[in-house]
Every structure is written in structure tokens, then in C-alpha cells.
Design a protein around this motif. Structure first.
Motif, mmCIF file in Angstrom:
data_model
loop_
_atom_site.group_PDB
_atom_site.id
_atom_site.type_symbol
_atom_site.label_atom_id
_atom_site.label_comp_id
_atom_site.label_asym_id
_atom_site.label_seq_id
_atom_site.Cartn_x
_atom_site.Cartn_y
_atom_site.Cartn_z
ATOM 1 N N ALA A 152 -9.801 115.918 95.077
ATOM 2 C CA ALA A 152 -10.852 115.328 94.234
ATOM 3 C C ALA A 152 -11.505 114.136 94.933
ATOM 4 O O ALA A 152 -12.709 113.938 94.818
ATOM 5 C CB ALA A 152 -10.263 114.901 92.900
ATOM 6 N N LEU A 153 -10.720 113.355 95.663
ATOM 7 C CA LEU A 153 -11.262 112.230 96.447
ATOM 8 C C LEU A 153 -10.654 112.280 97.836
ATOM 9 O O LEU A 153 -9.439 112.392 97.988
ATOM 10 C CB LEU A 153 -10.936 110.887 95.772
ATOM 11 N N ARG A 154 -11.520 112.189 98.845
ATOM 12 C CA ARG A 154 -11.062 112.369 100.223
ATOM 13 C C ARG A 154 -11.208 111.099 101.038
ATOM 14 O O ARG A 154 -11.890 111.087 102.059
ATOM 15 C CB ARG A 154 -11.891 113.465 100.890
ATOM 16 N N GLY A 155 -10.620 110.000 100.544
ATOM 17 C CA GLY A 155 -10.669 108.770 101.329
ATOM 18 C C GLY A 155 -11.956 108.006 101.074
ATOM 19 O O GLY A 155 -12.836 107.930 101.928
ATOM 20 N N VAL A 156 -12.053 107.431 99.880
ATOM 21 C CA VAL A 156 -13.267 106.703 99.498
ATOM 22 C C VAL A 156 -13.061 105.197 99.698
ATOM 23 O O VAL A 156 -12.041 104.641 99.303
ATOM 24 C CB VAL A 156 -13.634 106.988 98.021
ATOM 25 N N ASP A 157 -14.043 104.567 100.350
ATOM 26 C CA ASP A 157 -14.083 103.102 100.485
ATOM 27 C C ASP A 157 -15.312 102.599 99.743
ATOM 28 O O ASP A 157 -16.406 103.149 99.914
ATOM 29 C CB ASP A 157 -14.211 102.692 101.958
ATOM 30 N N LEU A 158 -15.112 101.555 98.961
ATOM 31 C CA LEU A 158 -16.237 101.040 98.169
ATOM 32 C C LEU A 158 -15.966 99.593 97.803
ATOM 33 O O LEU A 158 -14.834 99.224 97.500
ATOM 34 C CB LEU A 158 -16.363 101.876 96.879
ATOM 35 N N ALA A 159 -17.018 98.780 97.854
ATOM 36 C CA ALA A 159 -16.893 97.406 97.358
ATOM 37 C C ALA A 159 -18.005 97.162 96.353
ATOM 38 O O ALA A 159 -19.170 97.476 96.605
ATOM 39 C CB ALA A 159 -16.994 96.415 98.514
ATOM 40 N N VAL A 160 -17.637 96.644 95.201
ATOM 41 C CA VAL A 160 -18.607 96.258 94.181
ATOM 42 C C VAL A 160 -18.408 94.763 93.942
ATOM 43 O O VAL A 160 -17.289 94.320 93.644
ATOM 44 C CB VAL A 160 -18.393 97.048 92.862
ATOM 45 N N SER A 193 -21.105 117.825 89.027
ATOM 46 C CA SER A 193 -19.855 118.084 88.337
ATOM 47 C C SER A 193 -18.791 118.497 89.356
ATOM 48 O O SER A 193 -19.068 119.278 90.251
ATOM 49 C CB SER A 193 -20.098 119.198 87.317
ATOM 50 N N GLY A 194 -17.598 117.917 89.234
ATOM 51 C CA GLY A 194 -16.513 118.246 90.144
ATOM 52 C C GLY A 194 -16.497 117.443 91.428
ATOM 53 O O GLY A 194 -15.661 117.671 92.302
ATOM 54 N N SER A 195 -17.410 116.463 91.561
ATOM 55 C CA SER A 195 -17.482 115.706 92.813
ATOM 56 C C SER A 195 -16.444 114.576 92.885
ATOM 57 O O SER A 195 -16.296 113.945 93.933
ATOM 58 C CB SER A 195 -18.891 115.129 93.009
#
Ligand SMILES: Nc1ncnc2c1ncn2[C@@H]1O[C@H](COP(=O)(O)OP(=O)(O)O)[C@@H](O)[C@H]1O
Ligand SMILES: [Mg+2]
Length: 226
Positions: free
Chosen positions: A24-32, A44-46
């Protein structure tokens, strides 16, 4: 409440479905940044809901971390997570009824969401009736869940999510069951929460909503689109 920042580091979520691995998640980096508002878009499904439930600490990732206000929610105990969600992080999951107490009326649902807010922040809380009226729910404030339509339940879920003036609001498709008028009530409320300093991550397919936030980010097949 000033907003809390969010950091997601190499977040991976793999579900086991009858022995098959679903990534479902393949190594997500994020800063908010603290106080920033972000729309999370994608087919859908991402992996959008997976990302949100991991941020909310509702499930543990396969690997990686998610930090809110510098605290690693993926390493917290259930008790710590309950405290975090009742004081600092408002969560609106997909499926409005799952956010609500079935035997309490609308107004008491909002009041209950304010019970754990620390004393020094109570002056920031808005009267439940005011929140309900802003979402067009004044007339059903004494109604229980069963008497509310899906759209009313969805708006009530947002009132509950914002009731505690949280540092972060995480909302998963909060306008999916609403008509145009009520969608704009919800967008207005998110915009005013953002103006008040709350950091917002909202999953949406609503173009208008996406145009009202600071930044839109896109997930595709478990990865952020650069
Ligand atoms: N609890 C779960 N068990 C098994 N597979 C899941 C679960 N939740 C999500 N998935 C799968 O993970 C992928 C991403 O789903 P999701 O995070 O719900 O995406 P979105 O919210 O973007 O539709 C999909 O393939 C979905 O079927
Ligand atoms: Mg989803």
C-alpha cells in the motif's frame, strides 16, 4: 493551539491478504510544516487511507516512521496514542459513523471530543452549538446518530475532529457524501481551522478543496508523485 509539524520517513505498509503481499505504501517521505494545509490526492487504492491511519496511529507500519510534533507515533503505546488523539490530533476516518458515539446526540458527540483538552487550552474551544451551526447542523443538535443522514453524520464527524482545537487535523474524504452547499461549509471550516494554526492533511477528490489548501500532493501506487 499552534499547529504541530508532521514528518514521514521511509514509510512502508504491506498488507497480507490471504498470503499475498499488497504494497500500500512503498517508502514514502513527506514533511508538512506546522500550520500548513495539505490535500492528499490519488486514485482509489493508491495508499491514501493507509497513510492517514498510520499518521493517526490507528495501525503500525511495516517499516519507517511517522512523527507528529517530533513524537514518533509509530512507536507509541495505545495509551499514548489515545492521549495524542484526544488532545492534539483530530482524526476523521472514512465512514462517518466510525467517528461518532451512536448513543449520544450530535451536541454531546462534540462535547465529548472536548473533554480531554488540557485546562490551559480550554479558552480556545468553541461552543459545540456554534460548530454545529457553522456546518448547517444546528437543527439536529439533539438528534442521535440513527436520526442523521449520511451527509449529516459526515459533517458531524468533522465537528468532532475539530472540537478540541487540535494541533493537527487528519481527515479522510470528509466531503464524499455532501452536496455543493455542504461541501463549501466543510471547506470553509477547514480553511478557518488552518487560519487558526491547525496543521491539516485532508484526503479528497474535491477540486475546490484542493484549491483552498497550501499544497496538493499526489500518491500513486504507494509512492508520492514528484
Ligand atoms: N486493511 C487492509 N487489509 C488489506 N489490504 C488493505 C487494507 N487496507 C488497504 N488495503 C489495500 O492497500 C491498498 C491501498 O489502500 P488504501 O490505503 O485504502 O488506498 P486509498 O485510500 O488511496 O484508496 C489497496 O490495494 C487496498 O486494497
Ligand atoms: Mg481511502
Amino acid at each position: 493551539m499552534t499547529g504541530l509539524d508532521i514528518r514521514v520517513e521511509a514509510l512502508e505498509m504491506v498488507y497480507d491478504v490471504d498470503g499475498e503481499q499488497v504494497h500500500a505504501l512503498r517508502g514514502v517521505d513527506l514533511a508538512v510544516a506546522a500550520g500548513e494545509s495539505v490535500a492528499l490526492l490519488g486514485p482509489s487504492g493508491s495508499g491514501k487511507s493507509s497513510m492517514m491511519t498510520l499518521l493517526a496511529g490507528l495501525q503500525k507500519p511495516t517499516s519507517g516512521r511517522a512523527l507528529i510534533g517530533g513524537q514518533d507515533v509509530t512507536a507509541m503505546t495505545e495509551r499514548q496514542l489515545l492521549a495524542l488523539r484526544s488532545r492534539d490530533v483530530g482524526v476523521v476516518v472514512q465512514g462517518p459513523a466510525r467517528n461518532l458515539l451512536p448513543y449520544a446526540n450530535a451536541e454531546d458527540n462534540v462535547r465529548f471530543a472536548q473533554r480531554a483538552v488540557p485546562r490551559d487550552r480550554r479558552d480556545r474551544l468553541r461552543p459545540p452549538v456554534e460548530l454545529l451551526e457553522e456546518l448547517g447542523l444546528g437543527h439536529v443538535r439533539r438528534s442521535r446518530l440513527g436520526a442523521l443522514s449520511g451527509g449529516e453524520q459526515q459533517r458531524l464527524s468533522l465537528a468532532v475532529g475539530l472540537a478540541g482545537a487540535p494541533g493537527v487535523l487528519l481527515a479522510d474524504e470528509p466531503t464524499s457524501q455532501l452536496d455543493a452547499v455542504n461541501r463549501s461549509h466543510v471547506v470553509d471550516m477547514l480553511v478557518s481551522a488552518a487560519a487558526g494554526g491547525t496543521t491539516i492533511v485532508v484526503i479528497t477528490h474535491d477540486e475546490h478543496m484542493a484549491s483552498q489548501v497550501d499544497r496538493a500532493i499526489h500518491l500513486r501506487d504507494g509512492e508520492l508523485v514528484p
